[in-house]
Design a protein around this motif. Structure first.
Motif, PDB file in Angstrom:
ATOM      1  N   LEU A 117       4.058   2.032 -15.904  1.00 22.46           N
ATOM      2  CA  LEU A 117       4.267   0.866 -14.939  1.00 22.46           C
ATOM      3  C   LEU A 117       5.753   0.487 -14.880  1.00 22.46           C
ATOM      4  CD1 LEU A 117       2.626  -1.421 -13.036  1.00 22.46           C
ATOM      5  CD2 LEU A 117       2.686  -2.989 -15.189  1.00 22.46           C
ATOM      6  N   THR A 118       6.062   0.618 -13.478  1.00 26.59           N
ATOM      7  CA  THR A 118       7.577   0.214 -13.247  1.00 26.59           C
ATOM      8  C   THR A 118       7.846  -1.252 -13.347  1.00 26.59           C
ATOM      9  OG1 THR A 118       6.755  -0.198 -10.792  1.00 26.59           O
ATOM     10  CG2 THR A 118       7.531   1.973 -11.366  1.00 26.59           C
ATOM     11  N   LYS A 176       1.340  -1.644   0.217  1.00 22.77           N
ATOM     12  CA  LYS A 176       1.655  -0.783   1.314  1.00 22.77           C
ATOM     13  C   LYS A 176       3.055  -0.117   0.729  1.00 22.77           C
ATOM     14  CE  LYS A 176       3.073  -0.944   6.027  1.00 22.77           C
ATOM     15  NZ  LYS A 176       3.448  -1.661   7.393  1.00 22.77           N
ATOM     16  N   GLY A 177       3.064   1.263   0.669  1.00 22.90           N
ATOM     17  CA  GLY A 177       4.204   1.982   0.458  1.00 22.90           C
ATOM     18  C   GLY A 177       4.458   2.151  -1.228  1.00 22.90           C
ATOM     19  N   LYS A 178       3.420   1.615  -1.784  1.00 18.56           N
ATOM     20  CA  LYS A 178       3.575   1.560  -3.182  1.00 18.56           C
ATOM     21  C   LYS A 178       2.617   2.666  -4.002  1.00 18.56           C
ATOM     22  CE  LYS A 178       4.984  -3.145  -3.724  1.00 18.56           C
ATOM     23  NZ  LYS A 178       4.639  -4.559  -4.224  1.00 18.56           N
ATOM     24  N   LYS A 179       3.147   3.248  -5.339  1.00 17.29           N
ATOM     25  CA  LYS A 179       2.435   4.037  -6.053  1.00 17.29           C
ATOM     26  C   LYS A 179       1.239   3.472  -6.804  1.00 17.29           C
ATOM     27  CE  LYS A 179       5.942   7.788  -6.072  1.00 17.29           C
ATOM     28  NZ  LYS A 179       6.790   8.512  -6.867  1.00 17.29           N
ATOM     29  N   VAL A 180      -0.062   3.705  -6.580  1.00 16.38           N
ATOM     30  CA  VAL A 180      -1.053   2.965  -7.358  1.00 16.38           C
ATOM     31  C   VAL A 180      -1.737   4.022  -8.357  1.00 16.38           C
ATOM     32  CG1 VAL A 180      -3.221   1.705  -7.025  1.00 16.38           C
ATOM     33  CG2 VAL A 180      -1.412   1.494  -5.447  1.00 16.38           C
ATOM     34  N   LEU A 181      -2.104   3.425  -9.445  1.00 16.84           N
ATOM     35  CA  LEU A 181      -2.834   4.002 -10.528  1.00 16.84           C
ATOM     36  C   LEU A 181      -4.244   3.596 -10.566  1.00 16.84           C
ATOM     37  CD1 LEU A 181      -3.600   6.114 -12.883  1.00 16.84           C
ATOM     38  CD2 LEU A 181      -2.106   4.463 -14.255  1.00 16.84           C
ATOM     39  N   ASP A 209      -8.514  11.295 -19.531  1.00 20.45           N
ATOM     40  CA  ASP A 209      -8.069  10.281 -19.948  1.00 20.45           C
ATOM     41  C   ASP A 209      -6.899   9.850 -19.702  1.00 20.45           C
ATOM     42  OD1 ASP A 209      -7.073  11.488 -21.761  1.00 20.45           O
ATOM     43  OD2 ASP A 209      -8.590  11.162 -23.555  1.00 20.45           O
ATOM     44  N   VAL A 210      -6.499   8.628 -20.810  1.00 19.48           N
ATOM     45  CA  VAL A 210      -5.052   8.168 -20.529  1.00 19.48           C
ATOM     46  C   VAL A 210      -3.916   9.226 -20.868  1.00 19.48           C
ATOM     47  CG1 VAL A 210      -4.771   7.268 -23.057  1.00 19.48           C
ATOM     48  CG2 VAL A 210      -3.753   6.035 -20.957  1.00 19.48           C
ATOM     49  N   THR A 211      -4.463  10.261 -21.596  1.00 22.29           N
ATOM     50  CA  THR A 211      -3.295  11.217 -21.779  1.00 22.29           C
ATOM     51  C   THR A 211      -2.685  12.008 -20.552  1.00 22.29           C
ATOM     52  OG1 THR A 211      -4.979  12.874 -22.379  1.00 22.29           O
ATOM     53  CG2 THR A 211      -4.280  11.921 -24.230  1.00 22.29           C
ATOM     54  N   LEU A 212      -3.255  11.917 -19.761  1.00 19.57           N
ATOM     55  CA  LEU A 212      -3.047  12.601 -18.283  1.00 19.57           C
ATOM     56  C   LEU A 212      -1.817  11.776 -17.844  1.00 19.57           C
ATOM     57  CD1 LEU A 212      -6.414  13.174 -16.348  1.00 19.57           C
ATOM     58  CD2 LEU A 212      -4.881  14.908 -17.575  1.00 19.57           C
ATOM     59  N   LEU A 213      -1.583  10.709 -18.242  1.00 18.75           N
ATOM     60  CA  LEU A 213      -0.368   9.918 -17.733  1.00 18.75           C
ATOM     61  C   LEU A 213       0.992  10.383 -18.087  1.00 18.75           C
ATOM     62  CD1 LEU A 213      -1.562   5.974 -18.184  1.00 18.75           C
ATOM     63  CD2 LEU A 213      -1.937   7.825 -16.192  1.00 18.75           C
ATOM     64  N   HIS A 247       5.675   6.363 -13.483  1.00 18.57           N
ATOM     65  CA  HIS A 247       6.230   5.506 -12.652  1.00 18.57           C
ATOM     66  C   HIS A 247       4.999   5.064 -11.669  1.00 18.57           C
ATOM     67  CE1 HIS A 247       9.807   6.435 -14.543  1.00 18.57           C
ATOM     68  NE2 HIS A 247       9.919   7.589 -13.905  1.00 18.57           N
ATOM     69  N   HIS A 248       4.407   4.043 -11.816  1.00 16.99           N
ATOM     70  CA  HIS A 248       3.293   3.607 -10.767  1.00 16.99           C
ATOM     71  C   HIS A 248       3.558   2.041 -10.654  1.00 16.99           C
ATOM     72  CE1 HIS A 248       0.656   7.067 -11.263  1.00 16.99           C
ATOM     73  NE2 HIS A 248       1.024   7.064 -12.488  1.00 16.99           N
ATOM     74  N   ASP A 249       3.766   1.625  -9.420  1.00 15.52           N
ATOM     75  CA  ASP A 249       4.008   0.251  -9.191  1.00 15.52           C
ATOM     76  C   ASP A 249       2.855  -0.786  -9.439  1.00 15.52           C
ATOM     77  OD1 ASP A 249       6.744   1.121  -7.955  1.00 15.52           O
ATOM     78  OD2 ASP A 249       5.447   1.940  -6.238  1.00 15.52           O
ATOM     79  N   VAL A 250       1.528  -0.043  -9.143  1.00 15.50           N
ATOM     80  CA  VAL A 250       0.425  -0.998  -9.415  1.00 15.50           C
ATOM     81  C   VAL A 250      -0.640  -0.078 -10.128  1.00 15.50           C
ATOM     82  CG1 VAL A 250      -1.356  -2.234  -8.214  1.00 15.50           C
ATOM     83  CG2 VAL A 250       0.947  -2.145  -7.149  1.00 15.50           C
ATOM     84  N   ILE A 251      -1.129  -0.622 -11.112  1.00 14.91           N
ATOM     85  CA  ILE A 251      -2.254  -0.209 -11.879  1.00 14.91           C
ATOM     86  C   ILE A 251      -3.721  -1.012 -11.975  1.00 14.91           C
ATOM     87  CG2 ILE A 251      -2.851   0.663 -14.363  1.00 14.91           C
ATOM     88  CD1 ILE A 251      -0.070   1.091 -14.982  1.00 14.91           C
ATOM     89  N   LEU A 252      -4.634  -0.283 -11.578  1.00 17.05           N
ATOM     90  CA  LEU A 252      -5.864  -0.964 -11.654  1.00 17.05           C
ATOM     91  C   LEU A 252      -6.800  -0.345 -12.806  1.00 17.05           C
ATOM     92  CD1 LEU A 252      -6.272  -0.406  -7.869  1.00 17.05           C
ATOM     93  CD2 LEU A 252      -5.585  -2.583  -8.767  1.00 17.05           C
TER      94      LEU A 252
END
Length: 287
Positions: free
Chosen positions: A240-241, A147-152, A207-211, A216-221
């Motif tokens: 990842l923060t 909740k309230g976090k940035k997710v990738l 792919d990953v180059t878009l990152l 700054h993502h709080d959660v990565i899946l």
């Protein structure tokens, strides 16, 4: 774990083993070296799918011969016609219940009486909840506070994890997949879940180059596969923060130690390992 949108005829191979282990895990490992895109573990074996035009029969026959050296094998090949795919999955597709807390269902199923309701029309993209890794990742996500976090969501497939995160009140979700069909499927499923014009959701094909464009993502899946994960972990670490979490899946239980060694080199902490039918999911924390 991205899988291509079905635009051509697919080869379906149904394999059973006696005994089932370790033959099933060996078969998945060998078949993953060929252009198979969907793997469904069954009680007695595995079912795999690939675009027919990409499969070389001599390579497939060699794997069959090698498997017959370690188990009794029953092998059935068939073709899934493009125009018949929707009818095929509609006849077989059953809702997936994640411990009574969430349901992944097709548009024609009734909504659950309680818990998260996630509607997915897969179109051959990976991620309906039926595969063990998707189920493990959804359960892990339900246990996290997003909740309230940035997710990738890397390798978003159908978008099932991204949409789950949105329904868990994430402040922003970036969903990325290398397959154009998965990109389209995620956007379609977003609309089915009421997120068609959602400014908290960004879906990209790449792919990953878009990152490099999204920090700054709080959660990565990341539910992809072992080799891609090992290749891209450092890139995930860059975005990842500190204090953030990353959930990894798409690999077998026998690969957990390999992933954990890579995690250790990045200074991450392995917080939890969960398993289902030979597949594994690792939750990590960045300190």
């Amino acid at each position: 774990m991205s899988r291509a949108f079905i635009r051509e005829d697919y080869l379906k191979v149904e394999i059973t083993f006696e005994p089932v282990l370790p033959a099933r895990e060996v078969a998945i490992g060998w078949l993953s070296e060929l252009p198979f895109e969907v793997f469904e573990s069954t009680e007695h074996g595995v079912i795999v799918y690939a675009p027919k035009k990409f499969i070389k029969q001599n390579e497939l026959l060699q794997i069959k011969t090698n498997l017959e050296a370690i188990a009794a094998v029953k092998w059935k090949e068939s073709i899934v016609k493009t125009e018949n795919w929707n009818a095929a999955w509609e006849s077989d597709y059953e809702p997936v219940n994640i411990e009574g807390r969430a349901m992944v269902r097709a548009p024609f199923h009734a909504a659950p009486p309680s818990g998260l309701d996630i509607v997915i029309a897969p179109h051959m993209s990976f991620g309906t909840g039926h595969h063990d890794t998707t189920w493990l990742m959804i359960r892990m996500l339900l246990n996290l506070n997003v909740k309230g976090k940035k997710v990738l969501d890397m390798g978003c497939g159908t978008g099932v994890l991204a949409l789950t995160a949105l329904k868990l009140k994430a402040s922003f979700v970036l969903a990325i997949d290398i397959e154009e069909g998965a990109f389209e499927n995620t956007r379609e499923n977003a609309a089915l879940n009421g997120f068609e014009n959602e400014n908290r959701l960004c879906v990209k094909c790449g792919d990953v180059t878009l990152l490099k464009e999204h920090h700054h993502h709080d959660v990565i899946l990341a539910n992809i596969n072992r080799n891609i994960l090992l290749q891209d972990l450092a890139s995930y670490d860059d975005v990842l923060t500190t204090g953030g979490n990353i959930a990894l899946s798409g690999f077998f239980t026998g690969d957990v130690h390999v992933i954990q060694e890579a995690i250790k080199k990045l200074g991450w902490e392995s917080l939890e390992v969960s398993e289902s039918d030979g597949w594994a999911c690792i939750l990590c924390g960045k300190t």
